[in-house]
Design an enzyme around this catalytic site. Structure first.
Site, PDB file in Angstrom:
ATOM      1  N   ASP A 143       0.201  -6.948   4.501  1.00 24.95           N
ATOM      2  CA  ASP A 143      -0.538  -8.438   4.845  1.00 24.95           C
ATOM      3  C   ASP A 143       0.627  -9.497   4.902  1.00 24.95           C
ATOM      4  O   ASP A 143       0.062 -10.351   5.955  1.00 24.95           O
ATOM      5  CB  ASP A 143      -1.343  -8.794   3.602  1.00 24.95           C
ATOM      6  CG  ASP A 143      -2.473  -7.589   3.450  1.00 24.95           C
ATOM      7  OD1 ASP A 143      -2.505  -6.912   4.069  1.00 24.95           O
ATOM      8  OD2 ASP A 143      -3.072  -7.652   2.334  1.00 24.95           O
ATOM      9  N   THR A 175       0.860  -1.253  -0.110  1.00 24.70           N
ATOM     10  CA  THR A 175       0.201  -0.173  -0.125  1.00 24.70           C
ATOM     11  C   THR A 175       0.805   1.275  -0.081  1.00 24.70           C
ATOM     12  O   THR A 175       0.445   2.428  -0.567  1.00 24.70           O
ATOM     13  CB  THR A 175      -0.799  -0.128   1.076  1.00 24.70           C
ATOM     14  OG1 THR A 175      -1.660  -1.154   1.218  1.00 24.70           O
ATOM     15  CG2 THR A 175      -1.851   1.280   1.257  1.00 24.70           C
TER      16      THR A 175
END
Ligand code: ASP
Length: 339
Positions: free
Chosen positions: A89, A12
């Protein structure tokens, strides 16, 4: 002047929202730099290696871990530390894997990323990136202050193989309940000296052969013989078994017989707990005594991420199941506390 190598894998931190679809997509490193003019002002030389394919970390895999290890090896003598930009993640898996692959590490390898893209107004990316660089170049008496594979996120520095992502919406994305944080950033950068591993006087060695023949057996009340048998019979060499509480399982004979058969056929079974805090204590309860006797490996307080990657690392190094079992139960890189 310190030299830091930033390795950009994706995540991100380097994503932008597509104006039409609003879907987050990776951007290249030059676009990241444009958002952080402060990088120019740091009193250190920054070098950048950007992966050809910038990925969301859900697409991370052991081949890329091997490439990362190779890059670190290639640049090890020329830089003071590494900062790896990575999606949050699977960051704890990559950090854990690298901790095993990099033996006798004497320089910082700091993983970071962010929950909001670096171009977002309220982004957490800038602080994460700038402080990670500060930590990677921090030295005392000419020696790196944190010669470990770490994760830096939301003002805290964690040992990589002790951390896991526990929150997908807060900036505080990671936790490490079984081991203290290694540093905290506030007005000052405070290092917890006694909790940081110090390198031993041995050559830095990189192990790039991971074997991902690993299956996971996560227990729940009511799990059927058919399901357990299918997992234990899978064509793998190692099984990570997520058990209850302090490492307990059902004592039903069908279950313990299936485990024994798997071990007798040469598989290694590692017991870690579904609890995020605390440790496996094989033999404390009747419900784990038989596991200990049949040769299930005690995972103590290892995270799921550390357990999986340690198994992959050991399967890549050794063939002999008893040797692998013994090393799974040994503290190799600060990933477990033998109790
Ligand atoms: N999906 C993103 C990734 O792991 C999430 C993040 O970067 O925080 O690549």
């Amino acid at each position: 002047m310190s030299q830091i190598l930033i390795i950009y894998t994706g995540g991100t931190i380097g994503m932008m929202s597509d104006p039409k679809t609003k879907v987050l997509r990776p951007i290249n490193f030059e676009q990241i730099m444009e958002n952080v003019p402060e990088l120019e002002k740091l009193n250190c030389k920054i070098m950048v290696h950007s992966f050809e394919q910038i990925i969301d970390s859900s697409n991370m895999n052991p081949e890329i871990w091997s490439e990362l290890a190779h890059l670190i090896k290639d640049n090890y003598d020329h830089v003071d530390g590494f900062v790896i930009l990575h999606g949050s993640d699977t960051m704890a898996f990559t950090a854990s894997a690298l901790s095993f692959m990099l033996e006798n590490l004497a320089k910082p390898v700091i993983f970071t990323g962010s929950q909001l893209p670096i171009s977002a107004i309220r982004t957490d990316a800038k602080e994460n990136l700038m402080t990670s660089i500060e930590i990677a170049k921090a030295k005392k008496h000419e020696r790196s202050r944190v010669p470990e594979v770490c994760i830096y996120f939301d003002y805290k520095l964690f040992r990589g193989n002790r951390a896991f992502k526990y929150n997908s919406s807060k900036f505080e994305a990671f936790r490490s309940p079984n081991y203290p944080i290694l540093a905290e950033s506030g007005v000052h950068l405070k290092f917890s000296i006694n909790d940081i591993r110090q390198p031993i006087d041995a050559p830095f060695t990189v192990h790039r052969d991971l074997v991902s023949d690993v299956a996971v057996l996560k227990l729940y009340p009511g799990i059927s013989p058919k399901v357990v048998e299918t997992i234990l019979n899978a064509d793998v060499r190692g099984i990570v078994m997520e058990t209850f509480g302090a490492g307990n399982t059902t004592t039903d004979k069908w279950f313990t017989d299936l485990l024994k058969n798997a071990i007798n056929s040469g598989k290694v079974i590692l017991d870690i707990s579904q609890c995020k805090v605390g440790t496996v204590e094989l033999g404390r309860y009747e419900t784990s005594k038989e596991l200990k006797d049949m040769g299930v490996a005690n995972g103590y307080d290892m995270t799921y991420e550390a357990a999986i990657t340690k198994m992959m690392y050991l399967l890549g190094q050794y063939r002999e199941p008893l040797m692998i079992k013994e090393l799974l139960e040994t503290d190799l890189r600060g990933e477990l506390t033998v109790s």
